[in-house]
Design a protein around this motif. Structure first.
Motif, short mmCIF file in Angstrom:
data_model
loop_
_atom_site.label_atom_id
_atom_site.label_comp_id
_atom_site.label_asym_id
_atom_site.label_seq_id
_atom_site.Cartn_x
_atom_site.Cartn_y
_atom_site.Cartn_z
N GLN A 1 3.70 -95.02 -65.36
CA GLN A 1 2.26 -94.85 -65.22
C GLN A 1 1.69 -94.07 -66.41
OE1 GLN A 1 -0.16 -96.45 -64.17
NE2 GLN A 1 -0.19 -96.09 -61.98
N ALA B 1 -4.15 -97.29 -72.02
CA ALA B 1 -5.56 -97.54 -71.74
C ALA B 1 -6.45 -96.61 -72.56
CB ALA B 1 -5.84 -97.36 -70.25
N CYS C 1 -9.56 -96.35 -62.67
CA CYS C 1 -8.23 -95.94 -62.20
C CYS C 1 -8.08 -96.41 -60.76
CB CYS C 1 -8.08 -94.43 -62.26
SG CYS C 1 -8.51 -93.76 -63.87
N CYS D 1 0.99 -96.43 -69.06
CA CYS D 1 -0.21 -97.23 -68.79
C CYS D 1 -1.46 -96.42 -69.09
CB CYS D 1 -0.23 -97.69 -67.34
SG CYS D 1 1.01 -98.93 -67.01
N VAL D 2 -1.46 -95.13 -68.70
CA VAL D 2 -2.61 -94.27 -68.95
C VAL D 2 -2.80 -94.10 -70.46
CG1 VAL D 2 -3.52 -91.96 -68.69
CG2 VAL D 2 -2.41 -93.05 -66.77
N ILE E 1 -6.58 -99.16 -65.20
CA ILE E 1 -5.19 -98.74 -65.00
C ILE E 1 -4.81 -99.18 -63.59
CG2 ILE E 1 -3.59 -96.80 -65.03
CD1 ILE E 1 -5.73 -95.28 -66.64
#
Lengths: 277, 202
Positions: B131, B138, B148, B134-135, B79
């Motif tokens: 974000q 992933a 991270c 994105c988390v 990430i």
């Protein structure tokens, strides 16, 4: 100029597109359908000012200028579409080759682009057209091989930045193949550049066609191109014959402006930074 | 599962100074390893190496004793520090989430993603909101380990707390290992189960 001000951009672009499409199609078809008799010389009716019978008037040889302009536009549109299409395809091929090829190839391509951009367009088109024996072929090739440089540079830069962009690297780590990345990451970035580049190249091509014909190095004098009509009208302009210059010129400007507006709006719609305005 | 780096060294170009020299570490599933160092110590480079973005010049990175697969979904996902650069700006966010497979039920609620955001473009959302995508992306890829890389550095404290809460609870639920790269010692102490200080390595 802000036609269709009361609509949002999406509808406005659609309006431009419809208007433009109709106009181009009408000009093209009419140009093809109009028989030769309609633009035949007729000295009895020479130098008539605009009237209901001859909306754009007649020229010094008594040819009806309205039909002659339509026929001229049809030629200009054909030249414009083909020249800008060929140019845009060259631009994409060259741009992508420069971006993914070797350093040596990239340097060579950039040198050629600089070379082309360093010479004034009109001079270059004129030389190529002259070398290829003028006429439609010379003009088409001349315009097609000189207009790709700007777009090629844009495409090259775009591919270069995309290739090294984090979101492409992330996509690769998420198990996506090169083909998938090309289709979903690269093409959505390149397609708008290509489309807008193509559309904005069209007015350039038409104007260059007209200017080269005007200078006498393009189409032959008997072909009813806008440039030819304008250059003929020059001889009589000082004698007070304003209509052979004004109306054909206006139609050319109208088409060019519409295409330009359409290209501009399309660019904004396709760009996510202004897509939802 | 066990992710380990065995004596890895890395530099970006031959004849340039080493960025990482003979570094070894290992982490088990369910563990949260914090890698701490000030700026310029090669934290991000280490993350890129562990997630398979870069190849070490010497040494190897092994997952359960085998090198990371070159093709397919990498079992170690990263990430990134800047979510807006890790997301294609021309995609609507629905497509971003779907890049790592179909959106599972409950994902949106678990990561605090509102349904209305899915039809937006990335530039219309804030960094913290991006974000979360994105988390979620992933984690949804099914990766065993997540790297991270300073994922909360540019967020305000409230958003930082939210992101970490989401990430910790979701990774615990799925028994994932986290490699947390940060230069914030307090954050490292708070979220990590183990601390690795790169400054002591040299």
């Amino acid at each position: 100029m802000k036609l269709f001000r009361w609509k949002n951009r999406r509808t406005r672009t659609l309006c431009y597109m419809t208007l433009l499409g109709l106009l181009l199609l009408a000009a093209y078809l009419f140009g093809l359908l109009i028989p030769e008799e309609a633009v035949a010389t007729d000295f009895m009716n020479a130098k008539l000012p605009p009237s209901l019978e001859h909306p754009f008037g007649t020229d010094s040889l008594g040819r009806d200028l309205f039909f002659r302009t339509l026929k001229g536009l049809s030629v200009s549109i054909t030249v414009g579409i083909f020249a800008s299409l060929i140019s845009a395809v060259i631009a994409v091929l060259v741009g992508v080759a420069a971006a993914v090829g070797s350093k040596w190839l990239d340097n060579a391509i950039c040198f050629v682009i600089d070379l082309f951009m360093g010479v004034p367009h009109t001079v270059l088109v004129l030389l190529i057209s002259f070398a290829l024996g003028r006429g439609l072929k010379g003009l088409l090739v001349g315009i097609a091989v000189t207009h790709w440089t700007g777009l090629a540079r844009v495409i090259r830069g775009e591919v270069l930045t995309l290739r090294n962009h984090p979101f492409v690297a992330v996509s690769r780590r998420l198990g996506k193949s090169s083909g998938w990345i090309l289709r979903h990451h690269l093409l959505p970035h390149l397609l708008p550049q290509f489309l807008v580049g193509l559309i904005l190249m069209f007015p350039h091509a038409i104007l260059h066609e007209a200017s080269i014909s005007f200078l006498g190095y393009g189409l032959s004098p008997e072909q009813p191109a806008i440039g030819i009509i304008l250059s003929e009208s020059m001889k009589y302009l000082s004698a007070g014959l304003w209509w052979p210059a004004v109306f054909p010129g206006l139609t050319l400007v109208l088409i060019v402006l519409l295409v330009d507006k359409f290209g501009d709006n399309l660019k904004r719609i396709l760009d996510p930074y202004s897509a939802q305005e | 599962m066990r992710l380990e780096a065995k004596g890895i060294s890395f530099r970006y170009q031959k004849k340039q100074p080493w960025i990482l020299k003979d570094l070894s570490l290992s982490i088990e599933s369910g563990e949260r390893l914090c890698i701490f160092a000030p700026s310029g110590y090669g934290k991000t480079t280490l993350g890129l190496l562990l997630a398979g973005y870069l190849m070490p010049e010497q040494g190897s990175i092994l997952l359960s004793g085998k090198p990371l697969p070159k093709k397919g979904i990498c079992p170690v996902q990263m990430i990134h520090q800047h979510p807006e650069r890790a997301i294609n700006p021309r995609w609507r966010l629905k497509k971003v989430l779907e890049e790592s497979g179909k959106i599972e039920e409950g994902t949106l609620e678990a990561f605090g993603i509102e349904t209305a955001w899915l039809d937006r473009f990335p530039r219309e959302l804030s960094g913290g909101e991006l974000q979360r995508f994105c988390v979620a992306r992933a984690l949804a890829s099914g990766a065993e380990f997540l790297v991270c890389d300073e994922i909360s550095t540019m967020l305000d404290v409230i958003t930082q707390a939210q992101i970490w809460e989401l990430l910790l609870s979701e990774s615990e639920k799925r028994k994932r290992g986290l490699i947390i790269i940060t230069h914030n010692r307090n954050l490292a102490k708070r979220v990590g189960t183990r601390l690795l200080d790169l400054t002591e390595n040299q």
